[in-house]
Design a protein around this motif. Structure first.
Motif, PDB file in Angstrom:
ATOM      1  N   LYS A  87       0.803  -1.232   0.000  1.00  0.00           N
ATOM      2  CA  LYS A  87       0.000   0.000   0.000  1.00  0.00           C
ATOM      3  C   LYS A  87       0.835   1.282   0.000  1.00  0.00           C
ATOM      4  N   SER A 105      -7.202   4.410  -5.602  1.00  0.00           N
ATOM      5  CA  SER A 105      -6.165   4.483  -4.553  1.00  0.00           C
ATOM      6  C   SER A 105      -5.307   5.733  -4.692  1.00  0.00           C
ATOM      7  N   MET A 148      -7.157  -1.302  -1.731  1.00  0.00           N
ATOM      8  CA  MET A 148      -6.099  -0.284  -1.623  1.00  0.00           C
ATOM      9  C   MET A 148      -6.721   1.040  -1.188  1.00  0.00           C
TER      10      MET A 148
END
Ligand code: M6R
Length: 588
Positions: free
Chosen positions: A446, A474, A567
């Motif tokens: 991440k 994301s 995410m």
């Protein structure tokens, strides 16, 4: 993009409008507002931020009156401020307007209105409409005539709704190149930018055409055509239901829609008898064939091109809708344009098909929203039948598009019916089981700044789609490309630990994609292999069920959608409403 909902009823409307505002939130917005008329006075409340925040601060639902309209604004002209939020009122509060679109000639109009003594409160292009209509209303004392006269002076795109302080019985709407529809309820009438705004109250809808003006009252709809002549049009019943709009037990619409896909493949495959064959005939006869769309729909369009070129030996080009005009030289009588769009309202797509039609081409569309502008302007339509897609990121609509396009290609190839839908549905359910594994990947990756997605041949549009999903949800920089292109530049960006997703199903391209994975690994990449065949080159491996080659993009998209979704959650982004994005891009 901006959302419109207006209602005239035999009961107070503020609560109904607030509910409508929440339903059009998914379109994307930065501010919102509401206006009602009560006891001869027009009241306006608006603010910046989410609908619920504005409700908390301003008490939208406390506005009194049986007539009102509300709006979610996606800023184009003028910053994100309270003053620029809609509705806008004319100088003396005689007229209020909400608008979706862009008034291209607002600068000269504003100058001439100021010269006549009008005072402007906002920086928007929209406010000119309130002042223009006010002038015409003072002259005609007729809401519809005033709207017709004022809209004749507008250049650009608009869907507008107008209220008149001394006419608490009517809302007037007008449209040009932006969606506007009427909802016909019991004791209440709606005007809105899409069905979701009023689906809890009625499913009877009247779709308006360009240059039409409509006047709604509690129990009556009057539509006037461009020449001012009354147009009689019966409501159509839309198939979407209120239950489609619940999140069920899912945390977000996006996750719910990802998980609906085993059903999506089935519902998308049910088409009206003869329609798929009609598409196929048009494609076979086309003198030149273009496929056009934007965003995710474009990726589905690329997949259709691959199959038409390779399996049917039919020359087809897939062009992003905003660029189709560059190919105008090849569009003529006998050409066919296949347009993909979930919403059927994407401005670039509508402009592309309008341009193609002006050259004599026939337009066949694959859309989710029945009755949308694209559907109504097409010579043939296949519906995605996947229900409303509320999450801004397209997920189930992509799957439905690939199913429908595959059916068309199968028909072009002379197959009587498309096989393997039931097995595909089971395979999608199987693919969804990778959820836990994807969460682990998200935990590990991440904080990485870049992601790459590569694939070969028919899978390469899925690499583009994986990168698009990850970017929009994301906000991580991501690129998708054919694996063959890696050597021509991108390998320079690969460092120790760079995550690269390799889509590599069994088949002709499998060995070449494994070589690309080795090359990436040799340069430090951590390769996430997505395939039905495991290999030691992969740092992580996500196993997918084996499906027919034409359906691999559908199962491959599942882990990519889940990657983007988880995410977003890990980064504390709202996956349903990503920043700077609109579900329905109705302006160019
Ligand atoms: O409604 P459409 O399919 O015409 O929309 C096209 C794009 O705006 C859309 O696919 C967009 O790229 C999505 N946010 C992708 O997830």
């Amino acid at each position: 993009m901006c959302g419109i909902v207006g209602c005239v009823a035999d009961e107070p409307v503020a609560g109904i409008l607030l509910e409508g505002l929440r339903r059009v939130e998914y379109r994307g917005y930065d501010s919102a507002g509401m206006a009602t008329i009560n006891d001869g006075s027009l009241k306006l409340r608006k603010g910046v931020g989410r609908v619920d925040e504005i409700e908390d601060e301003q008490g939208l639902s406390k506005l009194k009156g049986n007539i009102g309209m509300a709006h979610t604004r996606w800023a184009t002209h003028g910053g994100v401020t309270n003053e620029n939020a809609h509705p806008h009122a004319s100088c003396k509060g005689l007229v209020a307007v909400i608008h979706n679109g862009i008034i291209e000639n607002y600068v000269p109009l504003k100058k001439s209105l100021i010269a006549k003594g009008h005072r402007f409160r906002s920086e928007t292009d929209t406010e000119v409409i309130a002042h223009l209509v006010e002038d015409e209303y003072k002259r005609t004392r007729d809401p519809t005539k005033a709207t017709i006269a004022a809209t004749k002076r507008l250049k650009g795109q608009y869907a507008i709704a107008l209220m008149f302080q001394d006419r608490p019985d009517v809302i007037v709407g007008a449209r040009k190149d932006a969606p506007l529809i009427v909802g016909v309820g019991e004791g209440k009438m709606f005007i809105a930018s899409d069905v979701l705004a009023f689906i809890g109250h009625t499913d009877r809808t009247i779709f308006l055409d360009n240059f039409e003006v409509v006047e709604i009252s509690r129990d009556r709809v009057k539509i006037l055509g461009p020449g001012g002549k009354e147009v009689k049009r019966k409501p159509t019943q839309v198939a979407w239901e209120l239950s489609d709009l619940s999140k069920s037990d899912f945390a977000h619409y996006t996750l719910k829609e990802i998980n609906e896909q085993p059903k999506t493949v089935i519902t998308a495959s049910v088409q009206e008898p003869g329609k798929v064959e009609q598409f196929a005939r048009a494609i076979r006869r086309a003198k030149s064939l273009y496929i056009t769309a934007s965003g995710t729909s474009y990726h589905a369009g690329l997949l259709m091109k691959f199959r038409l070129n390779k399996e049917a030996s039919i020359r087809a080009d897939t062009v992003v809708a905003g660029e189709l005009k560059e190919h105008a030289g090849f569009l003529r009588k006998g050409s066919v344009v296949v347009a993909f769009s979930q919403s059927g309202e994407t401005a670039d797509v509508l402009e592309a098909v309008k341009g193609a039609k002006s050259k004599g081409a026939k337009v066949y569309s694959i859309v989710n929203a029945a009755g949308s502008t694209l559907a109504r302007e097409s010579d043939g339509v296949l519906l995605l039948n996947c229900g409303p897609e509320v999450g801004v990121a397209a997920t189930k609509s992509f799957t439905a598009q690939v199913v429908v396009a595959s059916m068309v290609v199968d028909a072009v190839l002379g197959k009587k019916r498309s096989n393997g839908i039931k097995e595909l549905s089971e395979a999608v359910a199987e693919a969804l089981k990778c959820d836990e594994q994807i969460r682990d990947l998200v935990h590990e990756y991440k904080d990485r700044p870049d992601f790459y997605f590569v694939a070969r041949g028919y899978e390469s549009p899925v690499a583009l789609e994986g990168a698009l999903k990850l970017k929009e949800l994301s906000y991580i920089h991501a690129e998708g490309m054919p694996a063959s292109e890696l050597k021509h530049g991108t390998l320079a960006l690969i460092e120790k630990g760079t995550p690269v997703v390799v889509l590599n199903p069994s088949g002709d391209a499998h060995a070449d994609s494994l070589s690309s994975a080795e090359e990436l690994k040799a340069r430090g990449a951590e390769v996430i292999g997505i395939s039905d065949i495991e290999d030691s080159v992969y740092t992580h491996f996500v196993r997918l069920p084996k499906v027919q080659a034409k359906f691999t993009p559908i199962v491959e998209a599942i882990p990519l959608q889940l990657l983007a979704y988880h995410m977003a959650v890990a980064k504390r982004n709202d996956p349903d409403y990503p920043r700077n994005l609109a579900k329905s891009v109705t302006v160019k």
